[in-house]
Scaffold this motif. Structure first.
Motif, mmCIF file in Angstrom:
data_model
loop_
_atom_site.group_PDB
_atom_site.id
_atom_site.type_symbol
_atom_site.label_atom_id
_atom_site.label_comp_id
_atom_site.label_asym_id
_atom_site.label_seq_id
_atom_site.Cartn_x
_atom_site.Cartn_y
_atom_site.Cartn_z
ATOM 1 N N LEU A 1 36.777 48.984 31.419
ATOM 2 C CA LEU A 1 36.597 47.722 30.699
ATOM 3 C C LEU A 1 37.894 47.325 29.997
ATOM 4 O O LEU A 1 38.283 46.142 30.019
ATOM 5 N N ASP A 2 38.571 48.293 29.364
ATOM 6 C CA ASP A 2 39.890 48.018 28.783
ATOM 7 C C ASP A 2 40.813 47.408 29.823
ATOM 8 O O ASP A 2 41.499 46.401 29.579
ATOM 9 N N ALA A 3 40.879 48.055 30.990
ATOM 10 C CA ALA A 3 41.786 47.621 32.056
ATOM 11 C C ALA A 3 41.477 46.200 32.498
ATOM 12 O O ALA A 3 42.381 45.385 32.718
ATOM 13 N N CYS A 4 40.192 45.906 32.619
ATOM 14 C CA CYS A 4 39.773 44.571 33.033
ATOM 15 C C CYS A 4 40.203 43.526 32.003
ATOM 16 O O CYS A 4 40.808 42.496 32.355
ATOM 17 N N GLU A 5 39.924 43.791 30.736
ATOM 18 C CA GLU A 5 40.243 42.802 29.700
ATOM 19 C C GLU A 5 41.744 42.639 29.529
ATOM 20 O O GLU A 5 42.228 41.517 29.299
ATOM 21 N N LEU A 6 42.503 43.722 29.667
ATOM 22 C CA LEU A 6 43.951 43.610 29.565
ATOM 23 C C LEU A 6 44.515 42.811 30.724
ATOM 24 O O LEU A 6 45.365 41.918 30.533
ATOM 25 N N ASP B 1 28.903 58.193 35.913
ATOM 26 C CA ASP B 1 28.070 57.011 36.107
ATOM 27 C C ASP B 1 28.811 55.782 35.585
ATOM 28 O O ASP B 1 29.428 55.821 34.530
ATOM 29 N N LEU B 2 28.782 54.729 36.360
ATOM 30 C CA LEU B 2 29.405 53.466 35.950
ATOM 31 C C LEU B 2 28.314 52.507 35.494
ATOM 32 O O LEU B 2 27.412 52.164 36.255
ATOM 33 N N HIS B 3 28.444 52.054 34.245
ATOM 34 C CA HIS B 3 27.398 51.268 33.613
ATOM 35 C C HIS B 3 27.531 49.785 33.928
ATOM 36 O O HIS B 3 28.631 49.257 34.069
ATOM 37 N N ALA B 4 26.387 49.117 33.971
ATOM 38 C CA ALA B 4 26.368 47.690 34.287
ATOM 39 C C ALA B 4 27.073 46.857 33.236
ATOM 40 O O ALA B 4 27.567 45.761 33.539
ATOM 41 N N ASP B 5 27.154 47.362 31.984
ATOM 42 C CA ASP B 5 27.725 46.546 30.910
ATOM 43 C C ASP B 5 29.181 46.878 30.597
ATOM 44 O O ASP B 5 29.720 46.392 29.616
ATOM 45 N N ASN B 6 29.840 47.664 31.426
ATOM 46 C CA ASN B 6 31.276 47.879 31.246
ATOM 47 C C ASN B 6 31.976 48.241 32.564
ATOM 48 O O ASN B 6 32.696 47.432 33.128
ATOM 49 N N GLY B 7 31.757 49.445 33.094
ATOM 50 C CA GLY B 7 32.456 49.832 34.313
ATOM 51 C C GLY B 7 32.184 48.917 35.483
ATOM 52 O O GLY B 7 33.097 48.564 36.247
ATOM 53 N N GLN B 8 30.932 48.501 35.638
ATOM 54 C CA GLN B 8 30.601 47.611 36.752
ATOM 55 C C GLN B 8 31.174 46.209 36.550
ATOM 56 O O GLN B 8 31.497 45.517 37.526
ATOM 57 N N ILE B 9 31.317 45.785 35.302
ATOM 58 C CA ILE B 9 31.964 44.496 35.033
ATOM 59 C C ILE B 9 33.392 44.510 35.574
ATOM 60 O O ILE B 9 33.854 43.558 36.214
ATOM 61 N N ALA B 10 34.100 45.613 35.321
ATOM 62 C CA ALA B 10 35.474 45.727 35.798
ATOM 63 C C ALA B 10 35.531 45.718 37.324
ATOM 64 O O ALA B 10 36.399 45.063 37.918
ATOM 65 N N LEU B 11 34.621 46.429 37.970
ATOM 66 C CA LEU B 11 34.626 46.458 39.436
ATOM 67 C C LEU B 11 34.278 45.099 40.028
ATOM 68 O O LEU B 11 34.794 44.717 41.082
ATOM 69 N N ARG B 12 33.417 44.367 39.355
ATOM 70 C CA ARG B 12 33.112 43.012 39.837
ATOM 71 C C ARG B 12 34.361 42.136 39.771
ATOM 72 O O ARG B 12 34.676 41.407 40.715
ATOM 73 N N GLU B 13 35.098 42.214 38.668
ATOM 74 C CA GLU B 13 36.324 41.431 38.534
ATOM 75 C C GLU B 13 37.366 41.877 39.545
ATOM 76 O O GLU B 13 38.182 41.069 40.012
ATOM 77 N N ALA B 14 37.325 43.153 39.908
ATOM 78 C CA ALA B 14 38.268 43.682 40.896
ATOM 79 C C ALA B 14 37.857 43.366 42.327
ATOM 80 O O ALA B 14 38.603 43.664 43.267
ATOM 81 N N GLY B 15 36.684 42.770 42.509
ATOM 82 C CA GLY B 15 36.205 42.456 43.849
ATOM 83 C C GLY B 15 35.738 43.671 44.626
ATOM 84 O O GLY B 15 35.716 43.657 45.857
#
Length: 377
Positions: A319-324, A51-65
């Motif tokens: 989330l790590d990947a997104c922030e890095l 499951d991808l959570h709205a407060d981390n995994g989904q944040i990364a996918l949003r940034e990834a488009g």
């Protein structure tokens, strides 16, 4: 990224974390290569559902488009959760609202394909098993691969999981066995061939425990279910019993004896499976896991903070990947980017690791877990 010329970025590991990092970098016009030991994207099974959570995994996918495409693939109904005791009596049952999107399920293989297909041609280097990193601390670093190839990189990102080779350039830490092991059983064409199991599990997950052993079943896409027998055993319990993973009948008989006091309906989750069992002993890194900052090497995901499988691993890796990736895009130098990223990531991962330390034992508890009371599982 303001550095000129552009840094040479090597990401080791083509899991969700490494691929997310590469994708977001490309969204900012930054080139990175991803090196993976597998011969290709289909070299091995990618595991079950997550499951991808709205407060981390989904944040990364949003940034990834990729968030809209993720929701087209995801299974909101997979948020259903059932908790039973060893007799099969229902203790807790969460049925998600049709509009609930906090943590929808998606198969690991579907998530990986979504990320792989989003990358520019030539990003992936398959069949590149990293052996060692050499070169001066302040760079460039030289990467040595098992096939004899070597490359130079101005930034090495270790996204290579539990047994990370990149980690060795930063830390002597190694994963330790938790004392708890999963044994995976798989079921195919469940609605037709295993209707009782399909009805027991529902559209999401079903769990049961008696204090010494547990079961956790997950609905996957494609009419499949994966079940995990959870036991407090030595890591080599199968060979210590005189068995191998190819001895399906012997393992099945051993499991049925160990779960002999459980209801017959629950025992079918470990006895009617299709094909071989899969051994998955649970390891974790020491808590907290930190290292002295290196201006050319960093880690994300399980390479940085391997924890028990309690629903946070892939989410934290993404989330790590997104922030890095964002730090690389917005900082003047690689060293500044690593500093900014680790300043946030290390305390966050240490806090989460402390919360989950010994958490594999929770999967054996007869007490209702946190998902019965809040929005996490």
């Amino acid at each position: 990224m303001k550095t000129n010329p552009a840094p040479r970025i090597a990401i080791i590991g083509a899991g969700p974390g490494g691929l997310t990092c590469a994708r977001i970098l490309q969204q900012y016009g930054i080139t990175a290569t991803v090196h993976d030991r597998d011969a290709g994207p289909d070299a091995r099974d990618q595991g079950g559902t997550l499951d991808l959570h709205a407060d981390n995994g989904q944040i990364a996918l949003r940034e990834a488009g990729l968030l809209d495409e993720f929701f087209r693939l995801a299974r909101p109904e997979g948020q259903e959760m059932r908790q039973m005791d060893s007799t099969g009596a229902m203790l807790f049952h969460h049925v998600p609202d049709k509009a609930e999107r906090f943590k929808p399920e998606i198969d690991r293989s579907q998530l990986r394909d979504l990320l792989l297909n989003s990358l520019n041609p030539g990003t992936l280097r398959w069949g590149h098993a990293l052996q060692a990193i050499s070169g001066p601390t302040d760079g460039p670093r030289r990467l040595h691969f098992a096939d004899g190839a070597t490359i130079e990189a101005d930034l090495v990102i270790g996204a290579d999981g539990a047994w990370s080779k990149v980690r060795r350039a930063l830390s002597p830490a190694a994963p330790r066995y938790s004392g708890v092991s999963f044994l995976e059983a798989r079921f195919h064409d469940v609605d037709r061939r295993h209707p009782d199991i399909a009805a027991l599990v529902g559209q999401g997950g079903a769990a049961a425990a008696d204090g010494e052993r547990g079961l956790f079943a997950q609905r996957n896409s494609g009419d499949r279910i994966r079940v995990y027998a959870i036991q407090r055993v030595p890591a080599d319990w199968i060979t210590a019993s005189g068995l191998t993973l190819h001895d399906t009948d012997g393992i099945r008989a051993l499991l049925l004896d160990r779960y002999r006091d459980w209801s017959p309906r629950l025992r079918r989750l470990i006895a009617d499976n299709d094909g071989l069992y899969v051994d998955r002993p649970i390891y974790a890194l020491p808590v907290p896991h930190t290292w002295e900052r290196n201006p050319r090497v960093t880690l994300l995901g399980d390479a940085a903070h391997l924890m028990p499988p309690l629903g946070v691993g892939v989410n934290l890796a993404m989330l790590d990947a997104c922030e890095l990736a964002l730090a690389i895009a917005h900082r003047d130098t690689v060293e500044d980017a690593i500093h900014a990223y680790e300043k946030t990531m290390l305390p966050r991962s240490a806090e989460m690791a402390r919360l989950l330390d010994g958490g594999a034992e929770q999967l054996l508890s007869t007490e209702l877990p946190d998902f019965a009371h809040d929005d996490s599982h």
